[in-house]
Structure formats: structure tokens, C-alpha cells
Write an enzyme that holds these catalytic residues in place. Structure first.
Site, mmCIF file in Angstrom:
data_model
loop_
_atom_site.group_PDB
_atom_site.id
_atom_site.type_symbol
_atom_site.label_atom_id
_atom_site.label_comp_id
_atom_site.label_asym_id
_atom_site.label_seq_id
_atom_site.Cartn_x
_atom_site.Cartn_y
_atom_site.Cartn_z
ATOM 1 N N SER A 125 -14.507 8.605 17.360
ATOM 2 C CA SER A 125 -14.343 8.184 15.820
ATOM 3 C C SER A 125 -15.107 9.368 15.158
ATOM 4 C CB SER A 125 -15.231 7.024 15.666
ATOM 5 O OG SER A 125 -16.615 7.003 16.190
ATOM 6 N N ASN B 262 -25.055 -0.010 19.019
ATOM 7 C CA ASN B 262 -24.785 -1.246 18.365
ATOM 8 C C ASN B 262 -25.597 -1.713 17.090
ATOM 9 O OD1 ASN B 262 -23.188 -1.051 20.690
ATOM 10 N ND2 ASN B 262 -23.982 -2.936 21.731
ATOM 11 N N THR C 275 5.090 -16.136 -21.117
ATOM 12 C CA THR C 275 4.815 -16.972 -19.949
ATOM 13 C C THR C 275 6.447 -16.964 -19.255
ATOM 14 O OG1 THR C 275 5.577 -19.256 -20.616
ATOM 15 C CG2 THR C 275 3.524 -18.922 -20.884
ATOM 16 N N HIS C 276 6.460 -16.958 -17.909
ATOM 17 C CA HIS C 276 7.640 -16.598 -17.278
ATOM 18 C C HIS C 276 8.530 -15.187 -17.732
ATOM 19 C CE1 HIS C 276 7.388 -21.076 -15.968
ATOM 20 N NE2 HIS C 276 7.063 -21.256 -17.136
ATOM 21 N N SER D 187 10.450 13.908 -14.465
ATOM 22 C CA SER D 187 11.490 13.548 -13.423
ATOM 23 C C SER D 187 11.850 15.140 -13.180
ATOM 24 C CB SER D 187 12.498 12.967 -13.781
ATOM 25 O OG SER D 187 13.680 13.227 -13.146
ATOM 26 N N ASN E 67 7.332 9.193 -16.699
ATOM 27 C CA ASN E 67 7.077 8.074 -15.832
ATOM 28 C C ASN E 67 5.733 7.762 -15.883
ATOM 29 O OD1 ASN E 67 9.765 8.146 -15.213
ATOM 30 N ND2 ASN E 67 9.509 9.650 -13.784
ATOM 31 N N TYR F 5 -21.508 -6.991 20.440
ATOM 32 C CA TYR F 5 -20.420 -5.994 20.319
ATOM 33 C C TYR F 5 -19.364 -5.500 21.344
ATOM 34 C CZ TYR F 5 -19.171 -1.178 19.587
ATOM 35 O OH TYR F 5 -18.371 -0.119 19.057
ATOM 36 N N GLN G 193 -15.247 -0.994 16.266
ATOM 37 C CA GLN G 193 -15.259 0.831 15.533
ATOM 38 C C GLN G 193 -14.022 0.650 14.553
ATOM 39 O OE1 GLN G 193 -15.886 4.006 18.162
ATOM 40 N NE2 GLN G 193 -13.608 4.641 17.867
ATOM 41 N N LYS H 244 -14.278 0.895 10.144
ATOM 42 C CA LYS H 244 -14.499 1.985 9.334
ATOM 43 C C LYS H 244 -13.306 2.449 8.478
ATOM 44 C CE LYS H 244 -18.200 3.206 12.561
ATOM 45 N NZ LYS H 244 -17.722 2.137 13.408
#
Ligand code: ARG
Length: 466
Positions: free
Chosen positions: A22, A109, A154-155, A276, A284, A316, A321, A324
Site C-alpha cells: 500500500s 493495527n 418546481t418540476h 470546443s 462550455n 483487524y 487497508q 485509504k
């Protein structure tokens, strides 16, 4: 050589190492791991396990490793499975025999859980700080917006005119809940697991209360099994990140919509938009789209990690692990998204005329007409029907709503002024609503809330190591 060469005296298989290392990502815990080791060494001194000389040697070696890592001269070894192994190996290289005492009464641990909590506390604070900066930007834009108004939806159908400041602060309040949630998560994660050992504590006279205090935690674990297997703080922070991302996504979606030609409410600043590669005329809203798009990834991290935790036996397990990468990525993505969104929101130009004219269509004042009737003692359901019928007639026959209102026996010329541009938004009276007075009050409450949250952040800085 491995840390367990006594029990297993052969070199580990390459493929096993490839699969299980890791170090590539847990390197970023180095600073916290070193700090925790220094405190652990102090704990060993208090327990009478190390003498002053040994402590001085270890502390110096830890400082040296710290500088090597900061100056990027630290040489990682292929046998370094994780950052904890790498640091311990290097300490032993520097001070020989004495270094071999560093891991007394400690397991990776409790060590990894300690380092990750320290890291998460600091990062969570930074995250809250960035969210507050975005809130401050929204507040500034809301203040600048003054009496500008636009349609509220709304909607996604035009509903009622509202102040632009009200719309902007709606996002601000959602972020305020995020900040609050992060603070609460920090409080719960603020517990030291150091001293839990592999799973059951130690036979040596160590004092987890002492190390908890020195590490800047508000307390120590109550149960060593829980201490080494508890990753609630990661899951909670991932949830906080996900919901925050959902809020940023909704803000992003709004910017995408409002900056389209169809709406035309927002004009994006050139520096905060992209063009673009093919269509020369394009501008954009990529930041807004990425804020929306990254959310899927963050929710995935939360769902994935909860699934990792589900069904793990105490205490543990190496599965842990997997805490992370999702956490680091979620935090990284948000720490990139927030400054970009701040820049975007800071520089958006509001087209107040387009917003106002979109909100000025007379039907948008329909409920105000109905409420005007209510003030004349007409039951609301009846008023709703009367106005609904006039709107239907106006739209169906293509007749001006004002004309029909003026001619209606229950309404008449007095009611017509409600349809005038900008009048309906002035009529909102209720606290927390979209009217002028309520929004003014809201702006004050919001800025007070920001000051309070900034103070809470400073207090957190006070109790934690900086
Ligand atoms: N790298 C490991 C992790 O992140 C450290 C703990 C390893 N403990 C163990 N018993 N193998 O969880």
C-alpha cells in the site's frame, strides 16, 4: 527483510507483495505516522521501557526521516510494504539496535488507525475551510444581486418569481449542513486508538490516555478490539464528502442550465469556461459539469467502502487497508472541485434583464392573485379555481391575463397591479421566504452562521496539532 522474519524466514512471494503493498498511496500518512511514533516513544519513556538516551536517539532519527521525506531524499525499498514498515526500517538503519525498540507495545493495527485518524482530522478541517470559502462567495454574490429576481421553479416549470439572492443562498444553506456534518464527524473521529496493540492492548505498563492527550485527541478508545477495527470515521467522512458532492452537483447542474442559451440567465467568464475543439462558437461549462460528474465516483467510494466493512469479523483484517484509496480520492477530488467552483461562481455574470423578463410573465403571479382573494375572505380552494380558470382562458384564447383580471367581478382593476413586473416578488412576507424583507434577514443570519462556523474551525485548530 519483513517485520515477521522470525516466524516466516523466507522472502515473501513477489506476486503476494505486488498485490498487498500500500506504500504507493499510504505514503501520505508519513507525517502523521512520524508524529504518532514520537508520541509513542514518549509513552515508552513514561512506562520505563526506554531511557532518555534511547528516546533522544529515536526522536532524532524520526526527525531525520521526516526531513528525508520532505526533501524527497527518502529511499523506499522494494520490501517496504507500507509507510509504517518503511519508516521503521529506516529508523533501524539510522540508529541500529535502539530502533528495534520502537515498535514495543504497538502493532501496525493501532498504528495505522492512529495515523489515519490524525490525517482525516486535518483533511476534514481543510475541507470544511474550503466549503466555507464557497459559502462566502455565494454570500457575496447574493449581496451583490440586491433586488434582482428570476423565476423559481418546481418540476423545472416556472412557478413563482424569487430573489436571485434567495436562489444563491439556498445552495449556501445546504453547504452549511455539510460543514456542520464535517464538524460532527471530526468530533467522533477524535479518539485515539494508540495502545490497542494488535487487538487486546499490552502487558506492558503503557498509558493510552497519556498518548491520546499528546496526540491531540479528545480521548482514548474504550475497547481495543473496536479501536483497531473501527473505520466508522472513514465511512462517515466518505458520506460527508458524497453529500457535499451531491450539493455541488446540484449547483453545477443549475449553472449548466442557467448558462444555456435556452435560459440565458448566467454568462460564464472566459477564464472559467472551455471552448470546443471543433465548434468555433462554443463556450462550455466544464467545471459545473465535472462537479456534477465527479459525484458518481464519490458515491461509489462510499458504497464500495461500506461493502468492504460489511461482514468483517473482529478485529483487524487486511480488508481494512481498502479504507485509504477511496478516502484520499474523495478528499482530493473535492479539494480540486471547490476552488474551481468558487472561481466559477465568483465570475459568473448575471443577466438581470433576461432573469427579470422570464419572471415577469403574468401567470407567475397567479398564486398572489389567489392570495389577494383570500385576503378578501374568499376560501383558498375557491380562489385557486377562479384564478386557474382565468389563466386557462388567457392561455387558451390568447387574451392578456390583465384584461381578464380587470374584467372579472371578484378581481377588477385593483388586482391588476399584482401582475406588474417585479410586484409579485415584493409580496412575499413570510420569514425564510423569497421576499425582500425575509431575504434581508436571511442574508444576516447566513453571514452570522459563517462567522460562527469560522470560529468553530479556529477552535478545532486550537485543539489539534497544526
Ligand atoms: N497497511 C496496513 C493497512 O493499511 C497496515 C496494517 C497492517 N497490519 C497487518 N496486520 N497486516 O491496513
Amino acid at each position: 527483510m519483513t517485520l515477521w522474519s522470525g516466524r516466516i524466514n523466507v522472502e515473501p512471494a513477489k506476486e503476494m507483495m505486488d498485490f498487498s503493498v500500500s506504500i504507493n498511496y499510504d505514503k501520505r500518512l508519513a507525517e502523521d505516522d512520524i508524529f504518532a511514533s514520537k508520541v509513542h516513544v514518549q509513552g515508552l519513556l513514561f512506562a520505563g521501557i526506554l531511557d532518555n538516551e534511547e528516546v533522544t536517539a529515536m526522536t532524532k532519527a524520526l526527525d531525520m526521516v521526516d526531513s528525508e521525506l520532505k526533501e524527497r531524499t527518502f529511499r523506499f525499498d522494494p520490501s517496504d510494504e507500507d509507510v509504517h514498515t518503511a519508516i521503521e526500517r529506516r529508523i533501524t538503519e539510522i540508529i541500529g539496535e535502539v530502533g528495534a525498540k520502537l515498535h514495543t507495545g504497538r502493532s501496525r493495527n493501532d498504528q495505522v488507525a492512529t495515523a489515519l485518524r490524525l490525517y482525516s482530522k486535518r483533511q476534514a478541517k481543510e475541507l470544511a475551510r474550503q466549503v466555507i470559502l464557497l459559502q462566502e462567495c455565494l454570500l457575496k454574490r447574493a449581496k451583490e444581486a440586491g433586488g434582482a429576481y428570476l423565476p423559481g421553479y418546481t418540476h423545472l416549470q416556472r412557478a413563482q418569481p424569487i430573489l436571485l439572492s434567495h436562489q444563491l443562498l439556498a445552495h449556501g444553506w445546504a453547504l452549511a449542513r455539510d460543514v456542520d456534518r464535517i464538524f460532527q464527524t471530526i468530533r467522533r473521529m477524535d479518539i485515539s486508538p494508540l495502545g490497542a496493540g494488535a487487538l487486546a492492548g499490552s502487558s506492558l505498563p503503557l498509558d493510552p490516555d497519556l498518548t491520546a492527550k499528546e496526540l491531540g485527541f479528545r480521548g482514548r478508545f474504550d475497547n481495543s478490539l473496536d479501536a483497531v477495527s473501527d473505520r466508522d470515521f472513514v465511512a462517515e467522512l466518505l458520506f460527508d464528502c458524497s453529500l457535499l458532492a451531491v450539493h455541488l452537483s446540484r449547483l453545477g447542474e443549475e449553472v449548466v442550465l442557467f448558462s444555456s442559451s435556452e435560459f440565458g440567465f448566467y454568462k460564464l467568464d472566459d477564464s472559467w469556461s472551455t471552448g470546443s475543439s471543433m465548434l468555433p462558437q462554443k463556450k462550455n461549462p466544464d467545471i459545473a459539469e465535472l462537479a456534477r460528474g465527479k459525484t458518481g465516483r464519490l458515491i461509489g467510494h462510499l458504497a464500495g467502502f461500506l461493502t468492504t466493512l460489511k461482514g468483517l469479523p473482529l478485529a483487524y483484517n487486511r480488508d481494512l487497508q481498502e479504507d485509504k484509496e477511496p478516502l484520499f480520492d474523495a478528499l482530493d477530488q473535492l479539494m480540486l472541485a471547490l476552488p474551481a467552483l468558487i472561481g466559477l461562481m465568483e465570475t459568473i455574470e448575471f443577466d438581470l434583464d433576461v432573469m427579470a423578463s422570464s419572471a415577469d410573465s403574468p401567470e407567475m403571479a397567479a398564486v398572489d392573485l389567489a392570495e389577494w382573494l383570500v385576503e378578501k375572505k374568499v376560501p383558498f380552494r375557491k380562489a385557486h379555481k377562479i384564478i386557474g380558470e382565468i389563466v386557462r382562458e388567457s392561455l387558451g384564447r390568447g387574451v392578456d391575463l390583465a384584461e381578464l383580471v380587470a374584467a372579472h367581478p371578484d378581481l377588477g382593476p385593483e388586482a391588476v397591479q399584482i401582475l406588474e413586473p417585479g410586484v409579485a416578488v415584493q409580496r412575499r412576507k413570510t420569514p425564510g421566504g423569497a421576499g425582500i424583507k425575509a431575504v434581508k434577514e436571511q442574508l444576516n443570519n447566513f453571514s452570522e452562521r459563517l462567522v460562527a462556523d469560522r470560529n468553530l474551525l479556529d477552535q478545532l485548530d486550537g485543539i489539534n496539532r497544526e
